[in-house]
Design an enzyme around this catalytic site. Structure first.
Site, mmCIF file in Angstrom:
data_model
loop_
_atom_site.group_PDB
_atom_site.id
_atom_site.type_symbol
_atom_site.label_atom_id
_atom_site.label_comp_id
_atom_site.label_asym_id
_atom_site.label_seq_id
_atom_site.Cartn_x
_atom_site.Cartn_y
_atom_site.Cartn_z
ATOM 1 N N ARG A 150 6.288 -4.346 34.738
ATOM 2 C CA ARG A 150 4.996 -3.865 34.263
ATOM 3 C C ARG A 150 5.148 -3.543 32.782
ATOM 4 N NH1 ARG A 150 5.861 -1.011 39.189
ATOM 5 N NH2 ARG A 150 4.316 -1.498 40.817
ATOM 6 N N LYS A 181 5.842 2.872 39.272
ATOM 7 C CA LYS A 181 4.756 3.722 39.746
ATOM 8 C C LYS A 181 5.301 4.748 40.741
ATOM 9 C CE LYS A 181 0.728 0.707 39.185
ATOM 10 N NZ LYS A 181 -0.386 0.025 39.877
ATOM 11 N N HIS A 261 0.248 -8.298 32.438
ATOM 12 C CA HIS A 261 0.194 -8.364 33.891
ATOM 13 C C HIS A 261 0.062 -9.804 34.380
ATOM 14 C CE1 HIS A 261 0.597 -5.082 36.651
ATOM 15 N NE2 HIS A 261 -0.217 -5.655 37.525
ATOM 16 N N ARG A 264 3.489 -10.898 34.885
ATOM 17 C CA ARG A 264 4.020 -10.307 36.118
ATOM 18 C C ARG A 264 3.503 -11.082 37.334
ATOM 19 N NH1 ARG A 264 5.947 -5.521 38.678
ATOM 20 N NH2 ARG A 264 4.583 -4.711 40.322
ATOM 21 N N HIS A 287 6.654 -2.940 44.949
ATOM 22 C CA HIS A 287 5.478 -2.588 45.750
ATOM 23 C C HIS A 287 5.899 -1.723 46.932
ATOM 24 C CE1 HIS A 287 2.996 -6.301 44.295
ATOM 25 N NE2 HIS A 287 2.953 -5.300 43.441
ATOM 26 N N TYR A 296 -0.132 -12.664 46.823
ATOM 27 C CA TYR A 296 0.491 -13.815 46.176
ATOM 28 C C TYR A 296 0.648 -14.993 47.137
ATOM 29 C CZ TYR A 296 1.286 -10.587 42.408
ATOM 30 O OH TYR A 296 1.087 -9.673 41.404
#
Length: 321
Positions: A150, A181, A261, A264, A287, A296
């Site tokens: 990120r 995150k 992004h 990414r 994630h 994806y």
């Protein structure tokens, strides 16, 4: 619309115009929404005060099947909900038929990813900037596309590990250690091309200070310890990375402006296309939930569908009824 229904609508619009002091455009939109409601009630043969929950649900389904977006339906329902809430306060209905009705969920847009050829073209591009800027930007591109970082993780990287470092590159192990995150740390591999780009950047970047001796920048972090810095010596910001990538994509001749992004997304999509390892991609991206990564698989299917349409001799034959 019956005279009674028309009077109710006009009285409500007067209420929102005078009592709630809503803007004229908002009142106009409410009027349009209530016009739709009145038309539906007239077709169903019911007065506005006799509309029930099953009526609202049926009309929502009709709007959805007619192609109205989930957001558009949500706005209409909001107008209807406010109207019946007012009727309830006036003692004209016993319950709000719109209260528990929700609009259909809008399909989540697919993340934008570059085609493999475009991503390689972008990563291989060399600008006419001075060697210092070109080395820095090349290393940024390689880390974003090659490791799926990120942009916040990227600009948080320090030159070396330290007790205050949010992230760093282990040059010997060829790994990036980042703070993602939810303050979750993860390690991701750094490819050979990215390592070469990083080595080139570190050679041109200039000497770095230690965390204790370095000046503190506006973001509250030690500028001299930052891996990626601007020409003024302070830690590079996410906004600056966005601007540099956009400019670089234009110079590279790509049809779309590239942002962090997007690289990414391209990383995730291309790794999944090659490996089919959804769990592995989940770990690489950091994630917490596999459902976040599953988007994806839709990109991967689109890629396969396009390849099929372009290559298979019977792909474009129409089915016989």
């Amino acid at each position: 619309m019956t005279a009674d229904d028309s009077a109710l609508v006009e009285k409500y619009l007067e209420f929102v115009r005078v009592e709630k002091r809503l803007a004229a455009r908002t009142v106009e939109l409410y009027s349009l929404d209530l016009g739709r409601l009145s038309e539906q009630a007239t077709r169903a043969g019911v007065a506005l005060r006799d509309v029930r929950n099953h009526h609202i649900r049926r009309w929502v389904a009709q709007m959805h099947s007619a192609g109205r977006s989930g957001r558009g339906i949500a706005l209409i329902l909001s107008g209807w909900r406010g109207f019946y809430a007012w009727l309830g306060r006036e003692g004209l209905v016993s319950s709000n038929p719109v209260q528990d009705v929700r609009s259909p969920k809008a399909p989540k847009p697919l993340p934008k990813a570059l085609a493999v050829d475009d991503a390689v073209q972008f990563a291989d591009f060399e600008s006419d900037d001075n060697a210092w800027l070109e080395a820095r930007d090349a290393a940024i591109v390689e880390l974003l596309y090659g490791s799926g970082l990120r942009v916040g993780e990227l600009v948080g990287l320090d030159v070396v590990a330290g007790k205050d470092a949010k992230g760093w590159i282990d040059m010997q192990a060829a790994e990036a250690h980042v703070l993602g995150k939810g303050s979750k740390r993860r390690s991701v591999p750094v490819g050979a091309t990215a390592m070469q780009a990083l080595q080139r950047w570190l050679e041109l970047r200039g000497p770095s200070g230690t965390a204790t001796a370095a000046p503190v920048d506006a973001a509250g972090s030690h500028a001299a310890s930052a891996l990626f810095i601007g020409r003024n010596g302070t830690r590079l910001t996410a906004q600056s990375v966005w601007q540099r990538l956009k400019r670089r994509s234009q110079l590279a001749g790509l049809n779309v402006p590239v942002h962090p992004h997007m690289l990414r997304h391209s990383f995730a999509s291309h790794v999944l296309q090659s490996s089919g390892d959804l769990r592995g991609v989940q770990e690489l991206l950091g994630h917490a939930n596999i459902t976040t990564t599953q988007v994806y698989t839709r990109l991967d299917f689109q890629h396969l569908a396009k390849a099929y349409d372009a290559a298979h001799p019977r792909a474009k034959l129409k089915r016989q009824p």
